[in-house]
Each structure stands twice: as C-alpha cells, then as structure tokens.
Design a protein around this motif. Structure first.
Motif, PDB file in Angstrom:
ATOM      1  N   VAL A 154      21.127  15.331   7.486  1.00 59.17           N
ATOM      2  CA  VAL A 154      20.627  14.263   6.621  1.00 59.17           C
ATOM      3  C   VAL A 154      19.795  14.855   5.492  1.00 59.17           C
ATOM      4  O   VAL A 154      18.932  15.713   5.724  1.00 59.17           O
ATOM      5  N   VAL A 155      20.081  14.408   4.289  1.00 56.31           N
ATOM      6  CA  VAL A 155      19.217  14.682   3.149  1.00 56.31           C
ATOM      7  C   VAL A 155      18.872  13.344   2.513  1.00 56.31           C
ATOM      8  O   VAL A 155      19.639  12.382   2.607  1.00 56.31           O
ATOM      9  N   TRP A 156      17.698  13.295   1.898  1.00 58.18           N
ATOM     10  CA  TRP A 156      17.287  12.040   1.263  1.00 58.18           C
ATOM     11  C   TRP A 156      17.336  12.204  -0.249  1.00 58.18           C
ATOM     12  O   TRP A 156      16.800  13.186  -0.797  1.00 58.18           O
ATOM     13  N   GLU A 157      17.990  11.247  -0.891  1.00 57.67           N
ATOM     14  CA  GLU A 157      18.146  11.284  -2.331  1.00 57.67           C
ATOM     15  C   GLU A 157      17.569  10.015  -2.950  1.00 57.67           C
ATOM     16  O   GLU A 157      17.501   8.965  -2.300  1.00 57.67           O
ATOM     17  N   GLU A 158      17.187  10.100  -4.207  1.00 58.00           N
ATOM     18  CA  GLU A 158      16.691   8.930  -4.918  1.00 58.00           C
ATOM     19  C   GLU A 158      17.771   7.865  -4.945  1.00 58.00           C
ATOM     20  O   GLU A 158      18.935   8.132  -5.245  1.00 58.00           O
ATOM     21  N   ALA A 159      17.378   6.646  -4.645  1.00 53.88           N
ATOM     22  CA  ALA A 159      18.342   5.551  -4.569  1.00 53.88           C
ATOM     23  C   ALA A 159      18.514   4.881  -5.929  1.00 53.88           C
ATOM     24  O   ALA A 159      17.637   4.948  -6.793  1.00 53.88           O
TER      25      ALA A 159
ATOM     26  N   HIS B 154       0.855  -1.186   0.000  1.00 54.60           N
ATOM     27  CA  HIS B 154       0.000   0.000   0.000  1.00 54.60           C
ATOM     28  C   HIS B 154       0.891   1.237   0.000  1.00 54.60           C
ATOM     29  O   HIS B 154       1.734   1.410   0.882  1.00 54.60           O
ATOM     30  N   ASP B 155       0.691   2.100  -0.979  1.00 59.25           N
ATOM     31  CA  ASP B 155       1.494   3.316  -1.061  1.00 59.25           C
ATOM     32  C   ASP B 155       0.829   4.495  -0.367  1.00 59.25           C
ATOM     33  O   ASP B 155       1.448   5.535  -0.174  1.00 59.25           O
ATOM     34  N   ASP B 156      -0.428   4.350   0.017  1.00 63.15           N
ATOM     35  CA  ASP B 156      -1.184   5.489   0.553  1.00 63.15           C
ATOM     36  C   ASP B 156      -1.284   5.461   2.072  1.00 63.15           C
ATOM     37  O   ASP B 156      -2.268   5.903   2.652  1.00 63.15           O
ATOM     38  N   THR B 157      -0.256   4.930   2.724  1.00 57.43           N
ATOM     39  CA  THR B 157      -0.258   4.902   4.186  1.00 57.43           C
ATOM     40  C   THR B 157       0.347   6.192   4.730  1.00 57.43           C
ATOM     41  O   THR B 157       1.222   6.796   4.113  1.00 57.43           O
ATOM     42  N   LEU B 158      -0.111   6.579   5.917  1.00 55.31           N
ATOM     43  CA  LEU B 158       0.488   7.707   6.617  1.00 55.31           C
ATOM     44  C   LEU B 158       1.754   7.220   7.312  1.00 55.31           C
ATOM     45  O   LEU B 158       1.754   6.168   7.958  1.00 55.31           O
ATOM     46  N   THR B 159       2.843   7.939   7.173  1.00 49.06           N
ATOM     47  CA  THR B 159       4.095   7.603   7.843  1.00 49.06           C
ATOM     48  C   THR B 159       4.585   8.799   8.630  1.00 49.06           C
ATOM     49  O   THR B 159       4.075   9.910   8.482  1.00 49.06           O
ATOM     50  N   VAL B 160       5.600   8.598   9.447  1.00 45.41           N
ATOM     51  CA  VAL B 160       6.150   9.729  10.189  1.00 45.41           C
ATOM     52  C   VAL B 160       6.869  10.686   9.258  1.00 45.41           C
ATOM     53  O   VAL B 160       7.090  11.853   9.598  1.00 45.41           O
ATOM     54  N   MET B 161       7.205  10.229   8.062  1.00 50.40           N
ATOM     55  CA  MET B 161       7.941  11.060   7.112  1.00 50.40           C
ATOM     56  C   MET B 161       7.022  11.834   6.176  1.00 50.40           C
ATOM     57  O   MET B 161       7.312  12.978   5.831  1.00 50.40           O
ATOM     58  N   GLY B 162       5.933  11.194   5.738  1.00 47.78           N
ATOM     59  CA  GLY B 162       5.073  11.840   4.765  1.00 47.78           C
ATOM     60  C   GLY B 162       3.826  11.031   4.499  1.00 47.78           C
ATOM     61  O   GLY B 162       3.364  10.281   5.350  1.00 47.78           O
ATOM     62  N   ASP B 163       3.311  11.174   3.303  1.00 49.58           N
ATOM     63  CA  ASP B 163       2.088  10.475   2.915  1.00 49.58           C
ATOM     64  C   ASP B 163       2.424   9.445   1.852  1.00 49.58           C
ATOM     65  O   ASP B 163       2.501   9.755   0.662  1.00 49.58           O
ATOM     66  N   GLY B 164       2.641   8.226   2.280  1.00 46.72           N
ATOM     67  CA  GLY B 164       2.927   7.147   1.354  1.00 46.72           C
ATOM     68  C   GLY B 164       4.343   6.624   1.483  1.00 46.72           C
ATOM     69  O   GLY B 164       5.269   7.335   1.895  1.00 46.72           O
ATOM     70  N   LEU B 165       4.519   5.367   1.086  1.00 46.11           N
ATOM     71  CA  LEU B 165       5.810   4.704   1.224  1.00 46.11           C
ATOM     72  C   LEU B 165       6.827   5.128   0.164  1.00 46.11           C
ATOM     73  O   LEU B 165       7.988   4.718   0.233  1.00 46.11           O
ATOM     74  N   ARG B 166       6.417   5.917  -0.834  1.00 46.85           N
ATOM     75  CA  ARG B 166       7.387   6.357  -1.843  1.00 46.85           C
ATOM     76  C   ARG B 166       8.533   7.145  -1.206  1.00 46.85           C
ATOM     77  O   ARG B 166       9.644   7.166  -1.738  1.00 46.85           O
ATOM     78  N   ASP B 167       8.266   7.772  -0.058  1.00 40.77           N
ATOM     79  CA  ASP B 167       9.347   8.462   0.645  1.00 40.77           C
ATOM     80  C   ASP B 167      10.459   7.494   1.039  1.00 40.77           C
ATOM     81  O   ASP B 167      11.604   7.906   1.240  1.00 40.77           O
ATOM     82  N   TYR B 168      10.126   6.207   1.179  1.00 39.72           N
ATOM     83  CA  TYR B 168      11.073   5.217   1.662  1.00 39.72           C
ATOM     84  C   TYR B 168      11.862   4.554   0.534  1.00 39.72           C
ATOM     85  O   TYR B 168      12.611   3.614   0.757  1.00 39.72           O
ATOM     86  N   VAL B 169      11.685   5.076  -0.677  1.00 38.85           N
ATOM     87  CA  VAL B 169      12.505   4.642  -1.801  1.00 38.85           C
ATOM     88  C   VAL B 169      13.703   5.573  -1.951  1.00 38.85           C
ATOM     89  O   VAL B 169      14.549   5.394  -2.807  1.00 38.85           O
ATOM     90  N   ARG B 170      13.792   6.564  -1.091  1.00 40.64           N
ATOM     91  CA  ARG B 170      14.950   7.438  -1.033  1.00 40.64           C
ATOM     92  C   ARG B 170      15.868   6.998   0.098  1.00 40.64           C
ATOM     93  O   ARG B 170      15.418   6.413   1.076  1.00 40.64           O
ATOM     94  N   GLU B 171      17.152   7.261  -0.052  1.00 41.55           N
ATOM     95  CA  GLU B 171      18.096   6.840   0.985  1.00 41.55           C
ATOM     96  C   GLU B 171      18.790   8.048   1.602  1.00 41.55           C
ATOM     97  O   GLU B 171      18.985   9.075   0.936  1.00 41.55           O
ATOM     98  N   PRO B 172      19.145   7.952   2.888  1.00 42.08           N
ATOM     99  CA  PRO B 172      19.733   9.102   3.577  1.00 42.08           C
ATOM    100  C   PRO B 172      21.203   9.292   3.218  1.00 42.08           C
ATOM    101  O   PRO B 172      21.964   8.325   3.104  1.00 42.08           O
ATOM    102  N   LYS B 173      21.568  10.543   3.046  1.00 34.97           N
ATOM    103  CA  LYS B 173      22.965  10.930   2.817  1.00 34.97           C
ATOM    104  C   LYS B 173      23.326  12.027   3.803  1.00 34.97           C
ATOM    105  O   LYS B 173      22.469  12.823   4.209  1.00 34.97           O
ATOM    106  N   LEU B 174      24.580  12.068   4.175  1.00 37.43           N
ATOM    107  CA  LEU B 174      25.049  13.063   5.128  1.00 37.43           C
ATOM    108  C   LEU B 174      25.730  14.204   4.369  1.00 37.43           C
ATOM    109  O   LEU B 174      26.724  13.987   3.666  1.00 37.43           O
ATOM    110  N   LYS B 175      25.172  15.409   4.509  1.00 35.63           N
ATOM    111  CA  LYS B 175      25.761  16.576   3.869  1.00 35.63           C
ATOM    112  C   LYS B 175      25.785  17.726   4.871  1.00 35.63           C
ATOM    113  O   LYS B 175      24.751  18.126   5.397  1.00 35.63           O
ATOM    114  N   HIS B 176      27.015  18.199   5.132  1.00 37.09           N
ATOM    115  CA  HIS B 176      27.203  19.290   6.097  1.00 37.09           C
ATOM    116  C   HIS B 176      26.583  18.923   7.450  1.00 37.09           C
ATOM    117  O   HIS B 176      25.908  19.732   8.094  1.00 37.09           O
ATOM    118  N   GLU B 177      26.803  17.666   7.858  1.00 36.05           N
ATOM    119  CA  GLU B 177      26.377  17.130   9.150  1.00 36.05           C
ATOM    120  C   GLU B 177      24.857  17.027   9.286  1.00 36.05           C
ATOM    121  O   GLU B 177      24.346  16.801  10.380  1.00 36.05           O
TER     122      GLU B 177
END
Length: 601
Positions: free
Chosen positions: A393-398, A368-391
């Motif tokens: 976190v930013v999330w970029e497309e994986a 299900h892609d239309d679930t509420l998460t702590v990050m946003g609306d839908g699991l598509r946010d979880y197809v991005r991966e965290p990167k460390l920039k200037h100490e």
C-alpha cells in the motif's frame, strides 16, 4: 483555515466539562505506560504458558525485545461483515513477523447481528452486547503480554465495545482493521419498497425473501449507511483506521494489503520504539469532536448518539446531547447515502468518499487537524487515498473533486446546511430526532397519540385498519432498564405505509430506531424512560403531542402531567427467554440513555 467558532466553542466546553475525569484517566494511563513492556512483569512460568503454542515465535517472544501484538477478534461467519476476519489473523501474524515482531490472537468477543434479531426477542440483548464485548476484550488483554492491540470488528455494538476496551487499555496503541462492505446487490430503495408492499399485504413472503436475499448476498457489511458503516466512518475520522481503509471490499488485494499495513503500523507505534502512540492519546476530546462532525456531515446512524458518549466516558471525556446538536448546526450534510439517498456505500466510496469529505471539512475549519492518529500527526494524512503497488500500500494525494454530486457535495454546496440532528426538549423530557431523510413538511407533527407498549401491538393495530388519521405513535417501556432498549426498526415499513397514504405520522419512544431509520419522523431515546416513571409513562390515548424538530421541542399539549400517576408495567416477561435471564444485572445497573446507556463505564 482557522477552526470554526462553533467547533472551537463546543470543544472548549467538552474539555472544561471533562477536566477532572480526563485528568484522572490520563494519570492512570501514564502510570501504566511507565511500567514498561507488559511482558517484563511476567514470571518465567507466566510467559511459558503464554508462548507454549507459538512454535517458531517462542524464542522471539521470550526475549521481550520485539513488539508483541494482541489480536482481539469479533470473527464469526453468521455476520456477513465479520466473516472476512477468518483470514485476518494469518495476514496479521505474517506482517508482524516480516516487521521483526510477533502477534497472537488474544481473544474473541461476541458479535450479534441486529439484522437477524430485528423485531425479535434477541434484540433485547443487543445494546448490552456492547458492554459484554468490552468485558470480553478486557479478559483477552488481561494476560498483560501485549505491546499493542489490533481490533477486528465492524458492526453496530462491536466497534463501540472495542473502543471502550481500547480506551481502558489506553496505555498501549490500538489499530482498528475493517473488513469492508459487500459488493452492491439489489438497490436498497427497491428492497425497502418490497418491505412496504409486504407490510401492506400487497406481496407475499416469497417475494420479500427474494428481495432480502438479493440485497444481503455476500461477505462484508450491509451496503446501506447504517450503524456498521457509520462506525467505519467514525474510526477514520478519529484516526484509528489507516487512511482510506473503511470502504474497500473484502477479499480483494487492496483489502489484504491494508490489513498487512495496519498490522505493520501497530508494530511501529509501541512503547518499545520512538513513535509511541497510545490509544489514550488518540482518543482525546478533539478526536471525539471530529467523530461527531463526521456523523453529521454523512447523516450517520442515530445509534451513535448512545455509543459515542459511552465510548468517550471510557477515555475520560464527557459528551452531552447538546454537543451533538450544536455541532450539527455548523456542519453541512455532504452525503446522500441510503436511507438518506439512493446510493449505497460503494457508490459513496467511488464518488470520493471519506477522503474527499475529510479534505473539504478540514479546509472549512470544521475538523481539528492537530489530532494524534495511528498514521501520523493530524488528519491531513487522511486526505490521501491508498493505492496498491507491487502488492504494497502507498498513499497518494486524492482527487479533490466529487465524482458524483448526487451522492457527495462540497461544503460550499451541501445537500443541507446542517447535519440534520435535532435535540428535542419539553414537558415529555429529552429526545433526539434525525431529520436528514425526513421531508421538511414532516419536521413538525402535532396530532393525537396512540399508546403502545411493544412493536407487535403497533403492527396489529395497523393490520386492523385503526390508523385513519394523523397520529403520534408512542411506544414506551422500551428503554435500557425496561428491556435493554431494542431497536424498533421493524416498525419503519408499517409507519412508512401510513406516510405514503398521506397521513402525518411520527414515532415517540424511549427506545431506539435502527441506524437505517429514514423518512419516518422519530423522536427517540426519550429520557427519562417509562420504567423510571418518566413523563412518557403518564401519557394517555388521545393526548395531543407536538414533535417540533424546527424549534427543538417535544410536548404534550393542554395536559398537566404532574396531576397524573405514571403507568407501571409488569416487566417480568422481559427477564427470561433467549438468554435474557443472564442480563438481569445489566438491566438493573444500566445508566441513562442520554449518558450512553452504559453498564461498564
């Protein structure tokens, strides 16, 4: 991609089954949320007690205009997975202040290590510790001074207990902050080989100890894909972690940045702002279905067959074993992580990990892609991966490709077409069997049985050389009401030796196996349990049992069990020693394993 028919059908069935319970739960949560910020209902004296030790944060807390985050921590330094949490409260408080908020350690919860108690008496408290954790979290949050909660826990019963608490306090947001896995040590297959050699008497304790210490060697979760790491997967699939947070090693800059980002996010999603995300809305039927899909796609721990129903019931959702089994038929096994393969979770993460899997499963219509998460609306946010920039976190497309197809494969070319869980039904009752690591020729075992009533008796029979033919090993009176349902993982090396000798061997039990159970075919969680007079209590040595994961059956052949009396066992010795006397009320009131073996929900 439209939702897969099986996922849609199972979800609809869960929604229908849960309708009354879920509606009542949501009504309670809505009424609690309508009361407004928790601190608004405290007297000045109440608040003064709560803020007395908070130093420079006192004035900010007293105004009640900024979020106050409650930290529920399972820190101790006996669990390698939880030792990193020692530093987390300071990171969380600093991040909260930077966001114009405050944070307090609301309370600590116990956290026991199943690796320490495996095969020991203390393991009889393990499953019940989940309920104690939920209760302790309830005490921590009962002070009613928090606008959101962050939960610090990783291992086997800790995350399920914290989820039960998060659902109970579901009118405030919940963010789970993991600690990450330890760096890779001695490969798990090499450790397992030494264990089997020790069980067979081929090596001594010194060599066994050296192998164990080389495998479990630093802070973080154990690196095999057992219950602890399955929990971390689950939190990501259900939207309670930040994306990509599960398998970042402890005490690294990215780990610390993710901890700060999680605390900051908790301050942004309270009822005081415009992006309110209470746990009750995150923990819905679709989120639990997504969690089950993740469990099957990764070949996760069988312990979650007990924990997920208990967690779900706390949120008004009713799960049954049939839901797991049906989702398994539609979900491909995409990962090979020990004990289902040679890789550990660090290798899995490097190969693309959960980010890759979530993207693949979404594209296949299996989540299900239309679930509420702590990050946003839908699991598509979880197809991005965290990167460390200037100490920060930013999330970029994986990268959408697997980096190692021996560890991680696409939906179109999985290791198996199904998730590898069998729901077994027959005249012995109902059980579950994980077959993702079991050789196909062992999916069906039919053999005379040997009856045992504890693990030690099995090991003693093995040492006496009594297993010389195909055997179904029955270990009964191991259910939650009998003795707290300890894991029987210490039997794995012994039974694995018999398999290596060419015997066909299976385990049938009303107890549990470890989340790291692997190649031994095991029909577990058999219900009704022996202590309740279940059919397993009517078995006798020599009865022929057929365990058939292909057909989904578990039967004793040629015996009318209705003509037999159930064996009764004196369980007096289970009620005292190593704290067991304190848990008598749990044993007397625990529910069926098929309903989560829960006490508090």
């Amino acid at each position: 991609m439209p939702l897969h028919d099986t996922i849609a059908r199972v979800t609809d069935r869960i929604v229908a089954r849960s309708q009354a319970r879920r509606a009542s739960y949501l009504d309670r949560m809505a009424r609690a949320a309508d009361e407004g910020p928790r601190r608004a209902h405290l007297t000045c004296g109440n608040q003064a007690h709560a803020y007395a030790a908070m130093g420079g944060d006192q004035d900010r807390l007293a105004t009640g205009q900024q979020p106050n985050i409650g930290i529920v921590t399972a820190y101790n330094d006996m669990l390698s997975a939880h030792q990193p949490f020692e530093r987390f409260p300071r990171l969380i408080k600093d991040a909260a202040r930077a966001a114009g908020a405050t944070a307090q350690v609301a309370g600590g919860v116990p956290a026991m290590c199943d690796g320490v108690t495996q095969g020991q008496v203390g393991m009889e408290l393990s499953l019940f510790s989940r309920d104690v954790i939920a209760l302790a979290s309830g005490v921590a949050l009962s002070h009613n001074t928090f606008d959101a909660a962050v939960y610090l826990g990783v291992c086997d019963k800790i995350v399920p207990g914290l989820i039960i608490a998060a659902a109970t306090f579901g009118y405030i947001p919940a963010v789970f902050l993991p600690a990450g896995p330890m760096t890779s040590g001695l490969p798990n297959d090499e450790k397992s080989a030494v264990r089997q050699k020790f069980a067979a008497g081929e090596v001594g304790r010194d060599e066994l100890m050296a192998a164990e210490m080389a495998s479990y060697h630093g802070p973080g979760t154990c690196t095999f894909y057992g219950t602890a790491n399955t929990n971390q997967m689950l939190m990501e699939f259900m939207g309670l972690h930040l994306p990509g947070a599960s398998f970042v090693n402890p005490n690294t800059p990215l780990r610390d940045a993710l901890t700060r980002a999680g605390a900051t996010r908790a301050t942004q999603i309270t009822n005081l702002g415009n992006d309110y995300r209470p746990a009750s809305q995150v923990l819905d039927e679709k989120a639990f279905v997504n969690g089950i899909v993740g469990l099957m796609a990764t070949g996760g721990s069988t312990n979650l067959l007990i924990h997920l129903p208990a967690m779900a019931r706390a949120a008004g959702v009713e799960l049954e074993l049939e839901d797991f089994a049906e989702i398994s038929t539609a979900t491909p096994l995409m990962a090979k992580v020990y004990p289902n393969g040679l890789a550990d979770v660090n290798h899995f993460h490097a190969a693309g990990g959960l980010t890759y899997m979530i993207g693949e499963l979404l594209d296949a219509g299996l989540l299900h892609d239309d679930t509420l998460t702590v990050m946003g609306d839908g699991l598509r946010d979880y197809v991005r991966e965290p990167k460390l920039k200037h100490e920060e976190v930013v999330w970029e497309e994986a990268d959408r490709g697997t980096r190692n197809d021996k560890i991680l494969r696409p939906v179109s070319d999985p290791f198996q077409k199904t998730g590898g869980l069998a729901d077994l039904n027959g005249n012995l009752g109902r059980a579950a069997m994980k077959v993702s690591a079991v050789k196909e020729e062992l999916h069906v075992i039919e053999a005379p049985c040997r009856i045992f009533e504890d693990q030690k008796s099995v090991k003693d029979a093995f040492k006496r050389g009594e297993f010389t033919e195909d055997t179904v090993v029955v270990v009964r009176f191991q259910g939650p009401s009998a003795n707290g349902m300890p894991e029987l993982h210490s039997l794995t090396p012994t039974l694995a030796v018999l398999l290596d000798r060419g015997l066909k061997v299976a385990l049938v039990t009303d107890g549990r196996m470890s989340g790291a159970s692997g190649k031994v075919p095991s029909a577990i969680h058999l219900s009704p349990e022996a202590h309740f007079g279940g059919p397993i209590a009517k078995l006798r040595d020599g009865d022929v049992i057929r365990v058939d994961a292909t057909a989904g059956t578990i039967d004793v052949k040629g015996v009318d069990l209705d003509t037999r009396e159930a064996v009764q066992r004196d369980l007096t010795d289970n009620s005292h020693g190593i704290g067991r006397e304190l848990f008598e009320v749990f044993r007397q009131n625990v529910g069926l394993a098929s309903n989560g073996a829960a006490v508090v929900v």
